[in-house]
Design a protein around this motif. Structure first.
Motif, PDB file in Angstrom:
ATOM      1  N   PRO A 169      42.793  42.856  44.758  1.00 31.22           N
ATOM      2  CA  PRO A 169      41.398  41.944  44.947  1.00 31.22           C
ATOM      3  C   PRO A 169      39.960  42.675  46.394  1.00 31.22           C
ATOM      4  N   VAL A 170      39.071  42.931  45.763  1.00 31.16           N
ATOM      5  CA  VAL A 170      38.022  43.573  46.906  1.00 31.16           C
ATOM      6  C   VAL A 170      37.513  42.695  47.709  1.00 31.16           C
ATOM      7  N   GLY A 171      37.987  43.588  48.878  1.00 31.02           N
ATOM      8  CA  GLY A 171      36.918  42.341  50.032  1.00 31.02           C
ATOM      9  C   GLY A 171      35.441  43.015  50.653  1.00 31.02           C
ATOM     10  N   SER A 172      34.810  42.711  51.124  1.00 34.10           N
ATOM     11  CA  SER A 172      33.244  42.888  51.928  1.00 34.10           C
ATOM     12  C   SER A 172      33.732  44.244  51.881  1.00 34.10           C
ATOM     13  N   LYS A 173      34.656  44.126  54.002  1.00 39.10           N
ATOM     14  CA  LYS A 173      34.963  45.069  54.489  1.00 39.10           C
ATOM     15  C   LYS A 173      34.753  46.228  52.750  1.00 39.10           C
ATOM     16  N   ALA A 174      35.885  46.299  52.815  1.00 42.65           N
ATOM     17  CA  ALA A 174      36.305  47.481  51.866  1.00 42.65           C
ATOM     18  C   ALA A 174      34.797  48.817  51.109  1.00 42.65           C
ATOM     19  N   LEU A 175      34.657  47.611  50.393  1.00 40.04           N
ATOM     20  CA  LEU A 175      33.617  47.820  49.757  1.00 40.04           C
ATOM     21  C   LEU A 175      32.142  48.665  50.541  1.00 40.04           C
ATOM     22  N   ASN A 234      27.451  37.608  51.181  1.00 38.53           N
ATOM     23  CA  ASN A 234      26.648  36.692  50.595  1.00 38.53           C
ATOM     24  C   ASN A 234      26.137  37.281  49.212  1.00 38.53           C
ATOM     25  N   ASP A 235      25.983  38.208  48.892  1.00 38.61           N
ATOM     26  CA  ASP A 235      25.912  39.191  47.575  1.00 38.61           C
ATOM     27  C   ASP A 235      26.949  38.955  47.199  1.00 38.61           C
ATOM     28  N   MET A 236      28.095  38.579  47.076  1.00 42.20           N
ATOM     29  CA  MET A 236      29.870  38.307  46.585  1.00 42.20           C
ATOM     30  C   MET A 236      29.536  37.121  46.102  1.00 42.20           C
ATOM     31  N   ALA A 237      28.892  36.263  47.304  1.00 38.51           N
ATOM     32  CA  ALA A 237      28.849  34.586  47.638  1.00 38.51           C
ATOM     33  C   ALA A 237      28.414  34.001  45.969  1.00 38.51           C
TER      34      ALA A 237
END
Length: 337
Positions: free
Chosen positions: A23-29, A44-47
């Motif tokens: 699974p991909v997190g915002s920090k990794a992105l 916010n975009d992921m939400a």
């Protein structure tokens, strides 16, 4: 519709999840991709992506993974599929060009696709209803024996040895061969019985019994052994895959010719790619898989379809590029065979 930034975030999530299976997190992105915004903006975009059903959270402490809807948008918005390298293209040409008949073309194609994509490859034999006669040969092989050779535009070659009721001079055989080819050149195989029905009447009376014997064997050879036949390879690749449904269901589906026919889809444009993702598949046992398929054929005529099946967590640009390239090469081999 998503704006460009959210689309870029979704694209990054799909690419990372396909490569890492995590699974991909915002920090990794933010660390791995030059998205030009802060981790907070990415969150916010992921939400928003999650709210709209493009990604989901497999468990509370994890990052996000794409849904079928997310993969579908990713595929639909692909700017281009990944082209094969020059070395890969040369290897494909060499490998397929070594095939001596239709059976070997099909078997080499299915093995090649499985190796290129590391998925399950599926290839349909060219259908009888879409094949035409390229040439008929009648060769004397004894005093009262001839060999009948039927060659189609799809590369299919059928040979039959026929015992005749009498000895027939070569010039009479040559005449029958000429009449047959005049009648059948370019004729669809499914139309051959109707086309040859009146043929004996165009021959001298003495040649009609021989013609009737040869024509009866010719019609027997048109019973399509490969009609609706599908072969697959690379089932061992499934062992390394992750499926939301059981592996047993996937393996059972692969054994069903009718299921595979439906998966490859209806005939469309030549080399036109079709991609079915997860829940888009009509067979419930394959809801955790994706299928990438394309038509192949001779000239501008589609003869059959081929494709690959694998988990929805698939490298779509690479798989789509490989399927399209192999379909094109098989068509070239058939056209030149």
């Amino acid at each position: 519709m998503l704006d460009d930034r959210k689309l870029a975030v979704l694209r990054a999530i799909v690419e990372d999840y396909v490569s890492t299976n995590e699974p991909v997190g915002s920090k990794a992105l933010a660390d791995r991709h030059n998205l030009g915004v802060s981790p907070a903006t990415i969150r916010n975009d992921m939400a928003a992506l999650e709210e709209q059903g493009y990604i989901h959270q497999p468990h509370t402490s994890a990052g996000r993974v794409p849904t079928d809807k997310g993969y579908r948008l990713f595929v639909d918005r692909l700017s281009q599929v990944k082209p094969l390298s020059g070395a890969e293209r040369r290897a494909i040409e060499t490998f397929l060009a070594g095939a001596v008949d239709l059976d070997e073309i099909v078997m080499r194609t299915v093995r090649l696709l499985a190796q290129l994509t590391r998925q399950v490859a599926v290839v349909q034999y060219p259908s009888l209803t879409r094949s035409t006669v390229r040439h008929v040969e009648i060769v004397p092989v004894g005093d009262r024996r001839v060999m009948l050779v039927l060659i189609t535009n799809t590369g299919r070659v059928e040979q039959r040895v026929i015992d005749l009721v009498e000895e027939v001079a070569e010039d009479r055989i040559a005449n029958l061969r000429a009449v047959l080819n005049t009648c059948l050149d370019g004729c669809g195989l499914s139309n051959v019985p109707e086309t040859v029905a009146e043929l004996p009447e165009r021959l001298p009376q003495e040649d009609r019994p021989v013609a009737a014997t040869i024509l009866s064997v010719l019609l027997e050879t048109l019973v399509e052994r490969h009609e609706e036949k599908i072969v697959f390879a690379g089932a061992a690749n499934l062992a390394a895959a992750d499926f939301s449904v059981g592996l047993r269901d996937v393996l059972e589906a692969l054994e069903e010719q009718v299921v595979l026919m439906r998966l490859l889809g209806e005939t469309g444009g030549l080399s036109e790619l079709t991609v079915r993702i997860g829940s888009e598949n009509p067979y419930t046992g394959l809801r955790g898989t994706s299928i990438v398929a394309a038509g192949y054929g001779s000239g501008d005529k589609e003869l059959a379809r081929l494709g690959v099946l694998g988990p929805t967590r698939m490298d779509y640009p690479v798989t789509m590029g490989a399927v399209r390239a192999v379909a094109r090469y098989v068509g070239q081999i058939l056209a030149g065979s």
